[in-house]
Design a protein around this motif. Sequence first.
Motif, short mmCIF file in Angstrom:
data_model
loop_
_atom_site.label_atom_id
_atom_site.label_comp_id
_atom_site.label_asym_id
_atom_site.label_seq_id
_atom_site.Cartn_x
_atom_site.Cartn_y
_atom_site.Cartn_z
N TYR A 14 -2.51 3.15 -11.23
CA TYR A 14 -2.78 2.45 -9.97
C TYR A 14 -1.44 2.24 -9.27
O TYR A 14 -0.54 1.60 -9.82
CB TYR A 14 -3.47 1.12 -10.24
CG TYR A 14 -4.86 1.28 -10.84
CD1 TYR A 14 -5.98 1.37 -10.04
CD2 TYR A 14 -5.01 1.33 -12.23
CE1 TYR A 14 -7.24 1.51 -10.59
CE2 TYR A 14 -6.26 1.47 -12.79
CZ TYR A 14 -7.37 1.56 -11.97
OH TYR A 14 -8.62 1.72 -12.52
N ARG A 15 -1.33 2.78 -8.07
CA ARG A 15 -0.08 2.70 -7.30
C ARG A 15 -0.32 1.94 -6.00
O ARG A 15 -1.39 2.02 -5.40
CB ARG A 15 0.47 4.09 -7.00
CG ARG A 15 0.98 4.84 -8.19
CD ARG A 15 1.66 6.12 -7.75
NE ARG A 15 2.30 6.83 -8.85
CZ ARG A 15 1.72 7.78 -9.56
NH1 ARG A 15 0.47 8.15 -9.27
NH2 ARG A 15 2.39 8.37 -10.54
N LYS A 16 0.75 1.26 -5.57
CA LYS A 16 0.68 0.56 -4.29
C LYS A 16 2.09 0.26 -3.81
O LYS A 16 2.97 -0.10 -4.61
CB LYS A 16 -0.12 -0.74 -4.41
CG LYS A 16 -0.56 -1.32 -3.09
CD LYS A 16 -1.54 -2.46 -3.29
CE LYS A 16 -2.13 -2.92 -1.98
NZ LYS A 16 -3.12 -4.01 -2.17
N SER A 17 2.30 0.36 -2.49
CA SER A 17 3.58 0.01 -1.87
C SER A 17 3.43 -1.35 -1.20
O SER A 17 2.54 -1.56 -0.37
CB SER A 17 4.00 1.06 -0.84
OG SER A 17 4.23 2.30 -1.46
N ILE A 18 4.30 -2.27 -1.57
CA ILE A 18 4.25 -3.64 -1.04
C ILE A 18 5.59 -3.95 -0.41
O ILE A 18 6.66 -3.73 -1.02
CB ILE A 18 3.93 -4.65 -2.16
CG1 ILE A 18 2.53 -4.38 -2.74
CG2 ILE A 18 4.01 -6.08 -1.62
CD1 ILE A 18 2.15 -5.30 -3.86
N TYR A 19 5.52 -4.48 0.82
CA TYR A 19 6.73 -4.88 1.55
C TYR A 19 6.79 -6.41 1.53
O TYR A 19 5.96 -7.09 2.12
CB TYR A 19 6.70 -4.36 2.97
CG TYR A 19 8.00 -4.56 3.73
CD1 TYR A 19 9.05 -3.68 3.58
CD2 TYR A 19 8.15 -5.64 4.59
CE1 TYR A 19 10.24 -3.85 4.27
CE2 TYR A 19 9.33 -5.83 5.28
CZ TYR A 19 10.37 -4.94 5.11
OH TYR A 19 11.55 -5.12 5.79
N SER A 20 7.80 -6.92 0.83
CA SER A 20 7.97 -8.36 0.70
C SER A 20 9.01 -8.82 1.72
O SER A 20 10.21 -8.56 1.56
CB SER A 20 8.40 -8.72 -0.72
OG SER A 20 8.61 -10.11 -0.84
#
Length: 860
Positions: free
Chosen positions: A391-397
């Motif tokens: 499971y992949r995901k790009s998160i911008y914090s």
Amino acid sequence: MKRLLHHLLSILIFLALLAGMAGTALAVEQSKELMVLPRQANIVVSIEYENEEPDIILISPDSTVYSEAAGNVTVERGEKMLYFYLPDALAGQWLIRYDKKTNEFITANYIEYTPSLTIDALDLKSVSDGRAEISFNAGYPKDITYNYVVSAVLLDENRNVTGRKELDTGTARSNQNETRRVSLNKLSSYDHYYLELEVYFKEYAIETNDAKITDRNFGYINDRQPESIAGVHVSIDPASLIFTMDWSDFKVSCDQYVAAYYTDVSPDAPVDYQSLESGYTSAVFDLPPDTHSLTVELTYIRGGLSSSPYRRQIDWEQGLSLSIDTPENTNSVQAVVTYKTDIPRNAEISVNDEKQQVVLTGNNSVSIQLEEFTNEISVRCALDDMTDVIYRKSIYSDRIAPVLRFYEKVDAISVEEDHFLLTGETEPGCKLTVNGVESPLNEDGSFLADLSLEKDENVFSVISTDPAGNQSAQNVTIYHGDVPAAAAIAAGQNGDGDGMGYLPMFFTMLIGMSVVLTVIVTGVVLGKRRALIRGVMTVTTLRNVFLLVTVFLAAAAAFARLLAERARAAAESLAFIRAAQRSPQEAHLMLKEYENLNRIFFVLAAAAGICLVGSILFMVLNRVLKKRRNTPPNPGGSDRTKPKPGAGPDSSKGRQIPAGKRGKAKAENETKQVSADKQQSRNSSASDVAGTGQPQSTASETRIKPEPKAAPAEPKAVKTGVPAPETAKSARVEAGASAQVSSGAGAAGPAQVSHGGKSATPAQVSHGGKSATPAQVSHGGKSATPAQVSHGSAATAPVSHGSAPAAPAQSSSVSGSDSASENTNAAPTAPPAVFCPHCGKMIKKSKAMFCPFCGKSLRS
């Protein structure tokens, strides 16, 4: 005999008609060249027509006739089309014979064609001893020998060929059943093979072909087939809908690899496959949506033989569900992963380059520490030793509030308009709201919000929210109303800073002062010109006012035009760009200033034009009134005074032509002559009184003693051209003792005519202080003959006014031409009356300066 001849003639005529009809019919049919074939070929001729189907006959080079009636040609019909099929048409010239019938024209074309070779039957009879027995039949319009190819193929779920292996080739005869036994030694072991038959035939340089696949499949095991590959590692990414097959740990020496996969929807046919060279050890496939299980397959080919396939079924949602719940843009420092598993499973969680191992058990969640800004997160969970679910995901914090900046100061804005353009910028991708209403942003983050203002103070809350949820907020206060002068000057809002805001007040004061000054000057000038009437004075005043207002409006319009050009030049200069950089509102005000000045110019120019037209109209009206003033009315309504009946031949010598019939210059000359006569009369009267010792008359007006019921004594009364007032008509003329008439306050001497109880000098008539020659009456500066009275018309015989007899030779008549009035010794109670010297009408007010009837001065 005659009857026989008659019948023979009729028969001949009938035969002639038949021959003519036959000739006509034959004349309609025509022949033309259709085509010239260089070689023998299969030809189809197409005939196109308009209305009625024509009659067509085709003639070959050997004179063979082809027609539908002869039955030696195939004819097909379409929509207003005919098709003639000529197989094996001879080379040479072909003719067409046709009858168009009712068609205006027909069109003939030809083209070469090849008959279709079709597979009528294909059947897989049996598979044994490494061979497959098949039977087939191919049809053709004539007996020919065609070629065929037999292949083993793989089909997908839509029966599309995904793989092909040629097994046998040969020839066969058309229109008959053929049986062949095909060797399967070239095939690898597989359970779902199909056989495909392809036939083709070439004639006259044109090829025709057909292909067909057997309805049922078969399986085959090759004893010489290489062993299958040891294993394939599969990684599935459900969120991205992709999966990867990796056999790098189990690679073999071969010519190529063939990777494929199947789903529950198509368990016998691969959904997709890839043929890879021996150097590749992985393949990536797209995963169909809503797919939760699949079967992977991998084979390799060595020496023309395929290895045994490696097959494995995978169901990645059985016993496991996992998701990363944190949104892609967040201001949080952690990401949350929730999961549910039936057995403990090992998982590897990585954030960028940082990895950690966790064990997932039961229904729970795990938190992941996020780095600032970009975070690439992957959670790899093992289903078994050869299968992982990733499971992949790009998160911008993002934990920093977005930038919110306005292009001008917003702490103290005062405007007079009912709207304001608020401009500024924030970070791209943010959401901007003004008092809770979303305002659009440009791609670069800039914005332009049109704010509606109410009276007095307006407060707007501007909030910028980035995708991570961080917010920046500012309040904008705008005052809408009349800007105080001091604040406006301090804020630079009063025009362009050089007092332009006071222009309307300045021009209003200037115009008001000009109007007042014009009225004062016009009153002073017209007060000295007492000859003008009130109407002329009003018109003249209005004309001057309009002219002065026109001049000021034109000057103001020119000034506004100058200011507008200056504003336009400023809007096109570098100053406008600098103003826009400082504040878009300031730039907007510069453009609006130009628009306002341009609008003021057109309004002032239109007003100046209207005032100019009004001044021209008043100027024309002034000239008309002056012309009417200088033209006296016709007294009595007639240009002539008719003499009374029985008058003498000289009675017409006293006739006068009214001034209205003469030119203006002549009237002025006569007025000067009258004034000179009056002065001469005064001088003569003064000398006569002095010579006789009579006291000089001091009365300046001729007074008339009114007698209300007096009437002329005799019908010989003098009829004048000017109707005398009632008081003048009742005046009594008393005769003196001598042939003289005295009019005025002086006394008359002996041998004088007494008028009002007074006498004049001998042989003279005094009227209004003027003297006349002996035995004459002077009236209006003119003289009459003896025994006549001159009164603006011819006089009659001696006249008696009242009861006193007049002298036989001379008479006196009342006249208003040369003096203001006549004076008699009236009773003290009689009101004084003045007669106009111009129109002769009585004026009740003795101190009046202008005549109320003709408007002319009484003192001129």
